[in-house]
Design an enzyme around this catalytic site. Structure first.
Site, PDB file in Angstrom:
ATOM      1  N   LYS A  68       0.818  -1.220   0.000  1.00  0.00           N
ATOM      2  CA  LYS A  68       0.000   0.000   0.000  1.00  0.00           C
ATOM      3  C   LYS A  68       0.852   1.271   0.000  1.00  0.00           C
ATOM      4  O   LYS A  68       0.419   2.301  -0.496  1.00  0.00           O
ATOM      5  CB  LYS A  68      -0.946   0.015   1.209  1.00  0.00           C
ATOM      6  CG  LYS A  68      -2.099  -0.980   1.101  1.00  0.00           C
ATOM      7  CD  LYS A  68      -3.080  -0.812   2.253  1.00  0.00           C
ATOM      8  CE  LYS A  68      -4.119  -1.910   2.273  1.00  0.00           C
ATOM      9  NZ  LYS A  68      -5.110  -1.749   3.333  1.00  0.00           N
ATOM     10  N   ASN A  89      -4.754   2.115  -1.640  1.00  0.00           N
ATOM     11  CA  ASN A  89      -5.290   0.741  -1.684  1.00  0.00           C
ATOM     12  C   ASN A  89      -6.081   0.475  -2.963  1.00  0.00           C
ATOM     13  O   ASN A  89      -6.609  -0.614  -3.147  1.00  0.00           O
ATOM     14  CB  ASN A  89      -6.162   0.431  -0.454  1.00  0.00           C
ATOM     15  CG  ASN A  89      -7.543   1.043  -0.557  1.00  0.00           C
ATOM     16  OD1 ASN A  89      -7.722   2.086  -1.200  1.00  0.00           O
ATOM     17  ND2 ASN A  89      -8.528   0.420   0.050  1.00  0.00           N
ATOM     18  N   ASP A 104     -10.078   2.996   2.114  1.00  0.00           N
ATOM     19  CA  ASP A 104     -10.213   2.581   3.525  1.00  0.00           C
ATOM     20  C   ASP A 104     -10.684   3.756   4.383  1.00  0.00           C
ATOM     21  O   ASP A 104     -11.393   3.581   5.363  1.00  0.00           O
ATOM     22  CB  ASP A 104      -8.860   2.108   4.083  1.00  0.00           C
ATOM     23  CG  ASP A 104      -8.485   0.715   3.597  1.00  0.00           C
ATOM     24  OD1 ASP A 104      -9.388  -0.045   3.204  1.00  0.00           O
ATOM     25  OD2 ASP A 104      -7.277   0.397   3.600  1.00  0.00           O
ATOM     26  N   ASN A 149      -1.392   3.224  21.347  1.00  0.00           N
ATOM     27  CA  ASN A 149      -0.660   2.224  20.560  1.00  0.00           C
ATOM     28  C   ASN A 149       0.498   1.650  21.364  1.00  0.00           C
ATOM     29  O   ASN A 149       1.064   2.326  22.215  1.00  0.00           O
ATOM     30  CB  ASN A 149      -0.103   2.877  19.277  1.00  0.00           C
ATOM     31  CG  ASN A 149       0.454   1.860  18.308  1.00  0.00           C
ATOM     32  OD1 ASN A 149      -0.225   0.885  17.981  1.00  0.00           O
ATOM     33  ND2 ASN A 149       1.677   2.052  17.844  1.00  0.00           N
ATOM     34  N   LYS A 154       5.209   5.700  17.277  1.00  0.00           N
ATOM     35  CA  LYS A 154       4.266   5.642  16.138  1.00  0.00           C
ATOM     36  C   LYS A 154       2.928   6.263  16.518  1.00  0.00           C
ATOM     37  O   LYS A 154       2.301   6.981  15.739  1.00  0.00           O
ATOM     38  CB  LYS A 154       4.061   4.184  15.703  1.00  0.00           C
ATOM     39  CG  LYS A 154       5.060   3.724  14.647  1.00  0.00           C
ATOM     40  CD  LYS A 154       4.971   2.239  14.388  1.00  0.00           C
ATOM     41  CE  LYS A 154       3.695   1.809  13.699  1.00  0.00           C
ATOM     42  NZ  LYS A 154       3.629   0.318  13.581  1.00  0.00           N
ATOM     43  N   GLY A 234     -16.044  -5.760  11.491  1.00  0.00           N
ATOM     44  CA  GLY A 234     -15.066  -5.397  10.469  1.00  0.00           C
ATOM     45  C   GLY A 234     -15.565  -5.553   9.044  1.00  0.00           C
ATOM     46  O   GLY A 234     -14.981  -4.973   8.123  1.00  0.00           O
TER      47      GLY A 234
HETATM   48  P1  NAP Z   1       0.001  -2.679  10.387  1.00  0.00           P
HETATM   49  O1  NAP Z   1       0.281  -1.463   9.586  1.00  0.00           O
HETATM   50  O2  NAP Z   1       1.015  -3.766  10.473  1.00  0.00           O
HETATM   51  O3  NAP Z   1      -0.328  -2.169  11.895  1.00  0.00           O
HETATM   52  C1  NAP Z   1      -0.575  -3.101  12.938  1.00  0.00           C
HETATM   53  C2  NAP Z   1      -1.031  -2.374  14.210  1.00  0.00           C
HETATM   54  O4  NAP Z   1      -1.361  -3.398  15.188  1.00  0.00           O
HETATM   55  C3  NAP Z   1       0.042  -1.504  14.856  1.00  0.00           C
HETATM   56  O5  NAP Z   1      -0.560  -0.442  15.541  1.00  0.00           O
HETATM   57  C4  NAP Z   1       0.702  -2.513  15.858  1.00  0.00           C
HETATM   58  O6  NAP Z   1       1.315  -1.866  16.947  1.00  0.00           O
HETATM   59  C5  NAP Z   1      -0.530  -3.242  16.341  1.00  0.00           C
HETATM   60  N1  NAP Z   1      -0.205  -4.568  16.880  1.00  0.00           N
HETATM   61  C6  NAP Z   1       0.054  -5.699  16.177  1.00  0.00           C
HETATM   62  N2  NAP Z   1       0.303  -6.725  17.020  1.00  0.00           N
HETATM   63  C7  NAP Z   1       0.201  -6.229  18.285  1.00  0.00           C
HETATM   64  C8  NAP Z   1       0.327  -6.791  19.586  1.00  0.00           C
HETATM   65  N3  NAP Z   1       0.611  -8.081  19.758  1.00  0.00           N
HETATM   66  N4  NAP Z   1       0.140  -5.987  20.653  1.00  0.00           N
HETATM   67  C9  NAP Z   1      -0.155  -4.674  20.493  1.00  0.00           C
HETATM   68  N5  NAP Z   1      -0.302  -4.078  19.284  1.00  0.00           N
HETATM   69  C10 NAP Z   1      -0.126  -4.851  18.191  1.00  0.00           C
HETATM   70  O7  NAP Z   1      -1.339  -3.413   9.892  1.00  0.00           O
HETATM   71  P2  NAP Z   1      -2.638  -2.707   9.244  1.00  0.00           P
HETATM   72  O8  NAP Z   1      -2.505  -2.680   7.780  1.00  0.00           O
HETATM   73  O9  NAP Z   1      -2.887  -1.428   9.975  1.00  0.00           O
HETATM   74  O10 NAP Z   1      -3.764  -3.805   9.588  1.00  0.00           O
HETATM   75  C11 NAP Z   1      -4.231  -3.972  10.915  1.00  0.00           C
HETATM   76  C12 NAP Z   1      -5.490  -4.818  10.912  1.00  0.00           C
HETATM   77  O11 NAP Z   1      -6.537  -4.134  10.214  1.00  0.00           O
HETATM   78  C13 NAP Z   1      -5.333  -6.171  10.222  1.00  0.00           C
HETATM   79  O12 NAP Z   1      -5.983  -7.135  11.026  1.00  0.00           O
HETATM   80  C14 NAP Z   1      -6.072  -5.977   8.899  1.00  0.00           C
HETATM   81  O13 NAP Z   1      -6.596  -7.201   8.397  1.00  0.00           O
HETATM   82  C15 NAP Z   1      -7.179  -5.038   9.314  1.00  0.00           C
HETATM   83  N6  NAP Z   1      -7.752  -4.249   8.214  1.00  0.00           N
HETATM   84  C16 NAP Z   1      -9.093  -4.357   7.973  1.00  0.00           C
HETATM   85  C17 NAP Z   1      -9.677  -3.603   6.953  1.00  0.00           C
HETATM   86  C18 NAP Z   1     -11.169  -3.727   6.677  1.00  0.00           C
HETATM   87  O14 NAP Z   1     -11.605  -3.304   5.607  1.00  0.00           O
HETATM   88  N7  NAP Z   1     -11.973  -4.249   7.596  1.00  0.00           N
HETATM   89  C19 NAP Z   1      -8.900  -2.728   6.174  1.00  0.00           C
HETATM   90  C20 NAP Z   1      -7.527  -2.626   6.457  1.00  0.00           C
HETATM   91  C21 NAP Z   1      -6.972  -3.399   7.479  1.00  0.00           C
HETATM   92  P3  NAP Z   1       2.858  -1.409  16.869  1.00  0.00           P
HETATM   93  O15 NAP Z   1       2.838  -0.065  16.193  1.00  0.00           O
HETATM   94  O16 NAP Z   1       3.274  -1.339  18.273  1.00  0.00           O
HETATM   95  O17 NAP Z   1       3.583  -2.455  16.069  1.00  0.00           O
END
Ligand code: NAP
Length: 267
Positions: A68, A89, A104, A149, A154, A234
């Site tokens: 992305k 996206n 999004d 967060n 971040k 979601g």
């Molecule tokens: P990303 O950029 O990798 O960000 C992940 C986020 O989750 C960060 O804030 C990370 O915190 C946090 N995180 C991950 N594991 C963690 C843990 N064990 N403890 C605490 N915080 C944790 O991923 P993304 O693209 O934002 O996607 C995140 C989620 O959104 C995914 O599940 C994705 O499938 C979903 N999503 C859904 C849609 C929809 O249309 N419904 C659209 C987009 C994304 P840190 O900064 O500390 O690493």
């Protein structure tokens, strides 16, 4: 019928085999009688994927993890909101000119609009790609934003970008908000036993939304239901972002009820 006039849309990402995009976009194309197919391509490199879109005259593409951000360097025009978020996206092939959008952002806000956003306190859990899209969408509706967060730098940087307040994850219990949105992957398979926000800090007057949709009812939404909060799953955001892509590509509003029913029976 697939013939020589059939146009191609696609999603590219890695991994991409779990994507529900083909199911809903192909159903919507068929329902609208549009001679096109939507395919999933697992690729290694954003530049080569964009070149393939150009070479094969693919009319539009969804872009997913991890491309992305990197895709932005290879296209011809970027919508100002997508540029501010720092992620694209959706690609639209406008007669050879590749344009990038972020659907999004509007999609995250759409399910919340009936509850009112302006003047409300909205807490966003997370500061990754989804959080950025959600935060910019919410900021456009003049809410008071709280970001929390795990990685403080971040979270702080996103809070500053949307003129919000950052509260460290260890202080989540103290957060008071009208709307809570989980944008982290906590609660998503295989982390379905984990909860992204302390259940003790939920109150019945809150609207609680999760962007995770596998499983549909995350631990957060389960806890919110028990507290009698209003809950939004979601799929609402997923369908809204796909519907916005479909409109950008075809100029037609798809049947979102059909998309939801097809997705629900394929979860
Ligand atoms: P990303 O950029 O990798 O960000 C992940 C986020 O989750 C960060 O804030 C990370 O915190 C946090 N995180 C991950 N594991 C963690 C843990 N064990 N403890 C605490 N915080 C944790 O991923 P993304 O693209 O934002 O996607 C995140 C989620 O959104 C995914 O599940 C994705 O499938 C979903 N999503 C859904 C849609 C929809 O249309 N419904 C659209 C987009 C994304 P840190 O900064 O500390 O690493």
């Amino acid at each position: 019928m697939i013939d020589a006039d059939t146009r191609v849309f696609c999603v590219f990402g890695n991994p991409v085999r779990h994507s529900k995009g083909p199911i809903i976009h192909n159903a919507a194309l068929k329902k609208q009688g549009i001679n096109a197919v939507y395919l999933a391509f697992e690729v290694q490199d954003a530049a080569q994927a964009v070149q393939a879109v150009r070479t094969l005259d693919i009319r539009g593409a969804s872009v997913t993890i991890p491309f992305k951000e990197s895709v932005m360097a290879h296209i011809d025009w970027i919508d100002p909101t997508a540029r501010a978020i720092g992620a694209v996206n959706t690609l639209v092939n406008d007669d050879g000119v590749l344009k990038g959008y972020n659907t999004d952002c509007l999609a995250a806000v759409a399910p919340l609009i009936p509850f009112g956003i302006a003047g409300k306190t909205v807490c966003i859990v997370g500061a990754g790609g989804a959080a950025r899209a959600v935060a910019y969408g919410i900021a456009a509706h003049k809410a008071n934003i709280i970001i929390t967060n795990r990685t403080e730098q971040k979270g702080l940087s996103l809070a500053q970008a949307v003129h919000g307040l950052f509260i460290p994850a260890r202080e989540m219990e103290s957060i008071k908000a009208d709307v809570l949105i989980n944008t982290t992957s906590i609660g998503m398979t295989p982390k379905e036993d984990q909860i992204s926000f302390p259940a003790g800090a939920l109150t019945s007057d809150m609207v609680v939304m999760d962007v995770v949709y596998t499983p549909l009812k995350t631990r957060l939404l389960e806890a919110a239901e028990q507290k009698r909060c209003t809950t939004i799953d979601g799929l609402s955001m997923f369908i809204a972002q796909a519907a916005a892509q479909f409109e950008l590509w075809t100029g037609v509003t798809p049947d979102t009820d059909l998309m939801r029913s097809i997705l629900s029976s394929n979860m």
